[in-house]
Design a protein around this motif. Structure first.
Motif, short mmCIF file in Angstrom:
data_model
loop_
_atom_site.label_atom_id
_atom_site.label_comp_id
_atom_site.label_asym_id
_atom_site.label_seq_id
_atom_site.Cartn_x
_atom_site.Cartn_y
_atom_site.Cartn_z
N UNK A 197 45.71 46.27 31.76
CA UNK A 197 44.26 46.34 31.56
C UNK A 197 43.95 46.28 30.07
N UNK A 198 42.85 45.59 29.75
CA UNK A 198 42.43 45.50 28.35
C UNK A 198 40.97 45.89 28.19
N UNK A 199 40.69 46.68 27.15
CA UNK A 199 39.33 47.07 26.83
C UNK A 199 38.87 46.36 25.56
N UNK A 204 35.77 44.45 30.00
CA UNK A 204 37.01 45.04 30.50
C UNK A 204 37.73 43.96 31.30
N UNK A 205 39.02 43.79 31.03
CA UNK A 205 39.77 42.72 31.68
C UNK A 205 40.99 43.26 32.42
N UNK A 206 41.24 42.66 33.57
CA UNK A 206 42.44 42.95 34.34
C UNK A 206 43.32 41.72 34.22
N UNK A 207 44.50 41.87 33.62
CA UNK A 207 45.30 40.70 33.28
C UNK A 207 46.23 40.26 34.42
N UNK A 242 35.68 47.53 40.35
CA UNK A 242 36.98 46.88 40.39
C UNK A 242 38.11 47.78 39.88
N UNK A 243 37.81 49.02 39.60
CA UNK A 243 38.85 49.94 39.13
C UNK A 243 40.03 50.05 40.11
N UNK A 244 39.81 50.07 41.43
CA UNK A 244 40.95 50.12 42.36
C UNK A 244 41.95 48.99 42.15
N UNK A 272 38.18 58.07 31.55
CA UNK A 272 37.71 59.36 32.03
C UNK A 272 36.78 59.25 33.24
N UNK A 273 36.59 58.06 33.74
CA UNK A 273 35.74 57.88 34.92
C UNK A 273 36.44 58.45 36.16
N UNK A 274 35.70 59.11 37.05
CA UNK A 274 36.32 59.70 38.25
C UNK A 274 37.08 58.68 39.10
N UNK A 275 36.57 57.43 39.18
CA UNK A 275 37.26 56.39 39.94
C UNK A 275 38.64 56.09 39.34
#
Length: 318
Positions: A197-199, A204-207, A242-244, A272-275
């Motif tokens: 993951x990149x911030x 926010x990107x999922x590689x 899309x955090x999952x 720090x997000x609950x998800x």
């Protein structure tokens, strides 16, 4: 006495005439023929370029290209500034301290390039296609096609362009051997699904597998989460829904911060997000922050080796 004087005079005249004759012979001696300068042709994204002799004053217009040249033992006289650093990434700044900055990958500074009087310019079609003719008028110019995860293809082109193909083969052979050795050491750990993951500020990107880090992980043989086991580059502008898709057995993340702190704030918000905290990988504490430079931005052979260093430290405890 008169006879002796006459004999001496005759001898002197003969010596003078002989010397003059030698000078004339010297003048008439043909000049040595210079050996013709060896030339070679490089096929690249913009066509074919003939290069005479091994280039000594090289200007490089991509970050991954800079790493390629340094790995080949070529110190460029000019290079585009690193995406982060002042002006170079920390891991190359000592080797690059005498190089001149010629702008960014986009835009490059054509005037600064011309002042360096290079005998070879190496650039990239994706970044500088519109400037090719202008650059080629300054010096022979070779362009790679694109900038993607597999840095090796561009590396081979750059090695050929600077007439160091054999040195290039050794660099790649050493890297491939390291990959093979690490695969053996990692063993069953390769079955772990690795998430990347990149911030970035506002993104926010999922590689996926065609990212720089994705290619290196694939070479090692790591499994990837189903949502990331895709042949393309990345999922950009991911939302928190899309955090999952970020879950896995181990998660590496990196943050591209330009100094204004916005990317760091976004990173903190998401981590720090609950998800995010509800992810299995978060619950097991197998989340690792790594360098954005060496896991993504630099994109070259030196960065790839630094990435392998991180994996050894984290997964092999070296």
């Amino acid at each position: 006495m008169k006879k002796i004087s006459a004999a001496l005079l005759t001898l002197l005249l003969l010596l003078v005439l002989g010397a003059c004759g030698n000078k004339e012979e010297t003048k008439e001696q043909p000049k040595e023929k210079k050996e013709p300068v060896e030339s070679y042709t490089v096929e690249h994204a913009m066509g074919k370029t003939e290069i005479k002799g091994t280039p000594e004053r090289v200007v490089i217009l991509t970050n991954e290209g800079t790493e390629a040249l340094l790995a080949l033992g070529v110190k460029p006289v000019g290079a585009v500034q690193s995406w982060t650093g002042n002006p170079w990434y920390d891991h190359i700044k000592e080797e690059m301290k005498d190089a001149e900055v010629v702008g960014m990958e986009d835009p490059v500074n054509v005037e600064a390039i011309a002042k360096l009087k290079p005998d070879l310019i190496i650039g990239n079609k994706l970044r500088q296609e519109k400037l090719y003719e202008q650059l080629n008028a300054i010096a022979p110019t070779v362009f790679s096609e694109t900038l993607r995860g597999d840095w090796k293809e561009n590396f081979k082109l750059y090695a050929k362009a600077v007439n160091k193909e054999e040195e290039g083969k050794k660099v790649l052979a050493d890297y491939d051997k390291r990959i093979a050795d690490m695969k053996k050491e990692l063993g069953d750990k390769l079955q772990q699904e690795v998430s990347i993951v990149r911030f970035m500020a506002g993104d926010v990107r999922i590689y996926h597998k065609d990212s720089f880090s994705g290619v290196v992980l694939d070479e090692l043989g790591f499994a990837r989460p189903k949502e990331q086991d895709k042949p393309d580059f990345a999922e950009k502008n991911a939302t928190k829904e899309r955090i999952p898709a970020m879950d896995g057995d181990i998660l590496f993340y990196f943050t591209y911060d330009t100094g204004d702190g916005k990317a760091a704030e976004l990173e903190k918000e998401w981590i720090n997000d609950p998800l995010f905290k509800n992810l299995n990988v978060a619950k097991t504490g197998n989340i690792h922050k790594v360098s954005d430079t060496t896991w993504n931005t630099a994109g070259g052979v030196i960065a790839a080796n630094h990435m392998l260093d991180d994996i050894e430290k984290i997964m092999l405890k070296k």
